[in-house]
Design an enzyme around this catalytic site. Structure first.
Site, PDB file in Angstrom:
ATOM      1  N   CYS A 155     -14.108   2.110   5.015  1.00 43.52           N
ATOM      2  CA  CYS A 155     -15.278   2.012   5.879  1.00 43.52           C
ATOM      3  C   CYS A 155     -16.485   1.447   5.131  1.00 43.52           C
ATOM      4  CB  CYS A 155     -15.655   3.392   6.400  1.00 43.52           C
ATOM      5  SG  CYS A 155     -14.331   4.225   7.241  1.00 43.52           S
ATOM      6  N   ARG A 200     -13.627  -5.274   2.410  1.00 44.99           N
ATOM      7  CA  ARG A 200     -13.131  -3.945   2.069  1.00 44.99           C
ATOM      8  C   ARG A 200     -12.024  -3.482   3.023  1.00 44.99           C
ATOM      9  NH1 ARG A 200     -17.089  -0.867  -0.824  1.00 44.99           N
ATOM     10  NH2 ARG A 200     -16.235   0.999   0.135  1.00 44.99           N
ATOM     11  N   TRP A 243     -12.371   2.078   8.937  1.00 45.35           N
ATOM     12  CA  TRP A 243     -10.958   1.994   8.537  1.00 45.35           C
ATOM     13  C   TRP A 243     -10.380   3.348   8.912  1.00 45.35           C
ATOM     14  CZ3 TRP A 243      -7.633   4.306   4.848  1.00 45.35           C
ATOM     15  CH2 TRP A 243      -6.496   3.562   4.521  1.00 45.35           C
ATOM     16  N   ASN A 299     -19.026   7.427   6.250  1.00 44.32           N
ATOM     17  CA  ASN A 299     -17.841   7.077   5.452  1.00 44.32           C
ATOM     18  C   ASN A 299     -17.349   8.348   4.797  1.00 44.32           C
ATOM     19  OD1 ASN A 299     -18.358   4.434   5.959  1.00 44.32           O
ATOM     20  ND2 ASN A 299     -18.837   3.862   3.849  1.00 44.32           N
ATOM     21  N   GLY A 300     -16.036   8.450   4.594  1.00 44.24           N
ATOM     22  CA  GLY A 300     -15.488   9.621   3.922  1.00 44.24           C
ATOM     23  C   GLY A 300     -14.685  10.464   4.897  1.00 44.24           C
ATOM     24  N   GLU A 311       3.540  -5.379 -11.189  1.00 42.07           N
ATOM     25  CA  GLU A 311       2.349  -5.945 -10.556  1.00 42.07           C
ATOM     26  C   GLU A 311       2.728  -7.101  -9.622  1.00 42.07           C
ATOM     27  OE1 GLU A 311      -0.467  -5.302  -9.881  1.00 42.07           O
ATOM     28  OE2 GLU A 311      -1.444  -7.195  -9.433  1.00 42.07           O
ATOM     29  N   LYS A 322       1.978  -7.304  -5.613  1.00 42.54           N
ATOM     30  CA  LYS A 322       1.224  -8.410  -5.003  1.00 42.54           C
ATOM     31  C   LYS A 322       2.010  -9.030  -3.863  1.00 42.54           C
ATOM     32  CE  LYS A 322      -1.575  -8.041  -6.432  1.00 42.54           C
ATOM     33  NZ  LYS A 322      -2.741  -7.361  -6.875  1.00 42.54           N
ATOM     34  N   GLU A 346       2.240  -6.569  -0.822  1.00 38.86           N
ATOM     35  CA  GLU A 346       1.016  -6.235  -0.082  1.00 38.86           C
ATOM     36  C   GLU A 346       0.504  -7.368   0.794  1.00 38.86           C
ATOM     37  OE1 GLU A 346      -2.636  -5.297  -2.287  1.00 38.86           O
ATOM     38  OE2 GLU A 346      -1.788  -6.330  -4.000  1.00 38.86           O
ATOM     39  N   HIS A 392      22.506  -0.196 -13.152  1.00 39.88           N
ATOM     40  CA  HIS A 392      22.785   1.241 -13.047  1.00 39.88           C
ATOM     41  C   HIS A 392      22.616   1.753 -11.618  1.00 39.88           C
ATOM     42  CE1 HIS A 392      23.320   1.642 -17.340  1.00 39.88           C
ATOM     43  NE2 HIS A 392      22.206   0.942 -17.520  1.00 39.88           N
ATOM     44  N   LYS A 415     -10.099  -2.632   0.339  1.00 42.01           N
ATOM     45  CA  LYS A 415     -10.410  -3.100  -1.010  1.00 42.01           C
ATOM     46  C   LYS A 415     -10.768  -1.948  -1.928  1.00 42.01           C
ATOM     47  CE  LYS A 415     -11.120  -6.156  -4.184  1.00 42.01           C
ATOM     48  NZ  LYS A 415      -9.885  -6.640  -4.832  1.00 42.01           N
TER      49      LYS A 415
HETATM   50  C1  F6R Z   1      -3.782  -4.210  -5.175  1.00 43.43           C
HETATM   51  C2  F6R Z   1      -5.018  -3.510  -5.413  1.00 43.43           C
HETATM   52  C3  F6R Z   1      -4.974  -2.023  -5.482  1.00 43.43           C
HETATM   53  C4  F6R Z   1      -6.074  -1.506  -6.432  1.00 43.43           C
HETATM   54  C5  F6R Z   1      -6.145   0.024  -6.350  1.00 43.43           C
HETATM   55  C6  F6R Z   1      -7.168   0.576  -7.309  1.00 43.43           C
HETATM   56  O1  F6R Z   1      -3.976  -5.584  -5.164  1.00 43.43           O
HETATM   57  O2  F6R Z   1      -6.055  -4.094  -5.517  1.00 43.43           O
HETATM   58  O3  F6R Z   1      -3.722  -1.553  -5.869  1.00 43.43           O
HETATM   59  O4  F6R Z   1      -5.786  -1.918  -7.726  1.00 43.43           O
HETATM   60  O5  F6R Z   1      -6.476   0.414  -5.048  1.00 43.43           O
HETATM   61  O6  F6R Z   1      -8.431   0.068  -7.059  1.00 43.43           O
HETATM   62  P1  F6R Z   1      -9.557   0.055  -8.157  1.00 43.43           P
HETATM   63  O7  F6R Z   1      -9.112  -0.840  -9.265  1.00 43.43           O
HETATM   64  O8  F6R Z   1     -10.777  -0.448  -7.461  1.00 43.43           O
HETATM   65  O9  F6R Z   1      -9.694   1.469  -8.637  1.00 43.43           O
END
Ligand code: F6R
Length: 593
Positions: free
Chosen positions: A2, A27, A74, A100-101, A470, A474, A477, A493, A588
């Site tokens: 949010c 976000r 959100w 928010n929250g 990673e 990527k 997602e 295995h 985000k």
């Molecule tokens: C994936 C991504 C998330 C963040 C995670 C932590 O592309 O961006 O997995 O890495 O939500 O976020 P931060 O780094 O802001 O604590």
């Protein structure tokens, strides 16, 4: 997650709030709303819409307003619909709130105070606004709001309008971020620095359990008992990196391409002619500790895994990596003298904040590595190091990941006896990144030919395995292809049972000690029908390898091998027509636990 924006002043709240909400779009959100004060009618109008901010904008029929609040939601409590979107207004029409929250005890409060009342939405926020209205019938609104804040369990960043005081806005914060910005024109308040940029000259990040009364020209900060709290504002300086897309179709592609520049910037911030400059007090503190624990989530945790290897191999300090959401409630045995490194692009991740609060209670020393200097985790840890990556707008993190690895490498190096020239080695990585990115479009055809199934595997060993984790995150997602990152030797295995005709398997090979083993594992899946792609370095390459990168210092390999995997994810999502910068269900900055 949010987003909140509020404005009071001589400017036009309609455009300032809408512009602020657009800046927070990155976000992630699923509905939006705002309330604007109509001076002629002396009334606060409320507008809300499901979907994009453009949909909200099209129904806002006021041209100008001196005061307004806005929200991007959100969903956490209740479906994505107009009723659940913020702002929420009390049934008597007096109070309007954006929040928010998460209020953990909202259903208890609802049952206790509002038996028989019909709520308009399924949200926790509507219970809060009704509670404020309930107490404001018995006491001044400031006291009523503070009383209600004390009753809430959970987290909040909140703006409250009292229709009986149209020139005043109330704000409160606990665990969810909120910043106030000020200029000669007025006051803006937002849940993210991006909302303030362009409107404020100075800013103040609010502390937990603060309550603020804002008027057109000024604001006063209180604790929850009503004691005035002094404050000093800081000058708001925009980063060198712009937050515009420029020549690129998507922020993600732009941010992938920014990585060489980010790396050079990190070099210039952390090195002088020959030496690293990291605060000697931080290095001394770390040296006095026996074990480092890295805490992080998602992509940042994957960077932490590479950081562990660098800290152990360069600095010789034992290091463990923990998932923040697990560590917060299931703390393992820490051993003597633990030091904690929290890695977070946003610096606001709620799972990490929960860890940090525990660490502070136990007097454990901490360092936050973050991209946002003003963030909660940067302010609350004992030390902080900045990533200098510039705003990362795409939800899928790319440049922050490589920046995190680079800063961890510099930290490890500055505590080591190593004599190699890290500054030069990192510059060579930047050059190799650039060289690969010059021919990045070739990845599109490779991706289209390879990723024809609903699943995919990345395999590698050692740090390549960690890059595979990673790379898999990527790809899943943003393309929604089910992908697993696997230790190449572990596949046989059990999981090899999933390999069938056409299953895509991508191998990362950067280490000469394990290159042959990984190639054998690749042959094993090929002979079971897998379609494969290899990412490797020139010195290890063989005929037929699809992506061959320039040789660099092997301990820095993840900085380079990850780049083709980011592009693979990008093109897979592009081919499928997905919203690349705002993938479904994701946010985000994850400010709820
Ligand atoms: C994936 C991504 C998330 C963040 C995670 C932590 O592309 O961006 O997995 O890495 O939500 O976020 P931060 O780094 O802001 O604590």
């Amino acid at each position: 997650m949010c987003g909140i924006v509020g404005y009071l002043g001589e400017g036009n709240a309609r455009s300032i709030v809408l512009e602020g909400l657009k800046r927070l779009e990155y976000r992630g959100y699923d509905s939006a709303g705002m309330s604007l004060y109509d001076e002629t009618e002396q009334y606060f109008n409320v507008y809300k819409e499901k979907g994009r901010i453009q949909a909200l904008e099209s129904i806002v029929d006021m041209e100008r307003s001196p005061m307004g609040i806005g929200h991007t939601r959100w969903a956490t409590h209740g479906k994505v619909n107009r009723e659940n979107a913020h702002p929420h207004r009390s049934a008597d029409g007096r109070f309007t709130v954006v929040h928010n929250g998460v209020i953990d005890n909202y259903s208890k409060l609802r049952d206790l105070y509002f038996d028989g009342h019909t709520f308009q939405s399924e949200t926790d926020t509507e219970v809060v606004v009704e509670l404020i209205a309930h107490y404001a019938s018995k006491m001044p609104s400031q006291d009523a709001i503070r009383k209600v804040l004390k009753m809430l369990h959970g987290s909040y960043a909140m703006l409250v309008i009292d229709a009986l005081e149209p020139g005043t806005l109330y704000a409160a914060k606990y665990k969810s971020p909120l910043l106030i910005g000020k200029s000669d024109q007025g006051i803006i308040i937002g849940s993210d620095m991006m909302a303030l940029v362009g409107t404020a000259d100075n800013y103040l990040p609010l502390d937990d359990e603060t309550f603020v009364r804002i008027t057109r020209k000024n604001f006063t900060q209180y604790d929850l008992d009503g004691e005035v709290l002094p404050y000093t504002m800081s000058k708001l300086e925009m980063d060198d990196f712009t937050s515009e897309k420029g020549e690129f179709d998507h922020y993600m592609l732009k941010e992938i391409h920014e990585q060489p520049a980010v790396l050079r910037r990190i070099i210039s911030k952390y090195f002088n002619e020959t030496h690293v400059h990291i605060d000697e007090r931080l290095l001394k503190t770390i040296r006095q500790h026996e074990r480092i624990h890295i805490l992080a989530a998602g992509t940042s945790m994957h960077a932490g895994m590479i950081g562990k290897e660098l800290l152990e191999s360069l600095a010789g300090i034992p290091c463990e990596v923990h998932i923040a959401s697990e560590f917060a409630y299931q703390q393992p045995l820490l051993g003597d003298k633990p030091f904690f490194i929290l890695i977070s692009q946003s610096g606001e991740t709620a799972d990490l904040r929960a860890c940090l609060l525990n660490l502070k209670k136990a007097n454990h020393p901490s360092l936050t590595i973050t991209n946002v200097r003003t963030s909660t985790l940067a302010r609350e840890a004992d030390h902080s190091l900045e990533l200098h990556a510039g705003p990362e707008i795409a939800v899928a993190s790319t440049k922050a990941y490589t920046a995190q690895i680079a800063v961890l490498a510099i930290l490890a190096y500055s505590m080591s006896e190593q004599t190699f020239d890290l500054k030069r080695e990192l510059s060579e990585v930047a050059q190799a990144m650039e060289h690969f990115l010059d021919r990045y479009e070739s990845v599109e055809t490779l991706t289209t030919n390879l990723l024809t199934k609903r699943n995919c595997f990345y395999i590698g060993r050692g740090s390549d395995y960690h890059v595979c984790l990673e790379a898999a995150l990527k790809l899943k997602e943003i393309s929604y292809i089910q992908t697993e990152g696997f230790a190449a030797g572990e596949l046989k295995h059990g999981t090899i049972a999933l390999i069938e005709e056409g299953t895509p398997v991508i191998a990362i090979i950067s280490n000469d000690k394990t290159a042959e083993n990984t190639r054998s594992n690749l042959s094993e899946v090929k002979s079971r029908g897998a379609h494969t792609l290899t990412i490797t370095f020139e010195s290890l390459s063989e005929n037929g390898d699809e992506i061959v990168l320039d040789n660099i210092n092997p301990s820095l390999a993840p900085l380079l091998t990850v780049i083709p995997t980011q592009l693979i994810a990008y093109y897979a999502a592009l081919k499928r027509g997905h919203d690349i910068d705002k993938p479904r269900n994701l946010a985000k900055s994850v400010t709820v636990e």
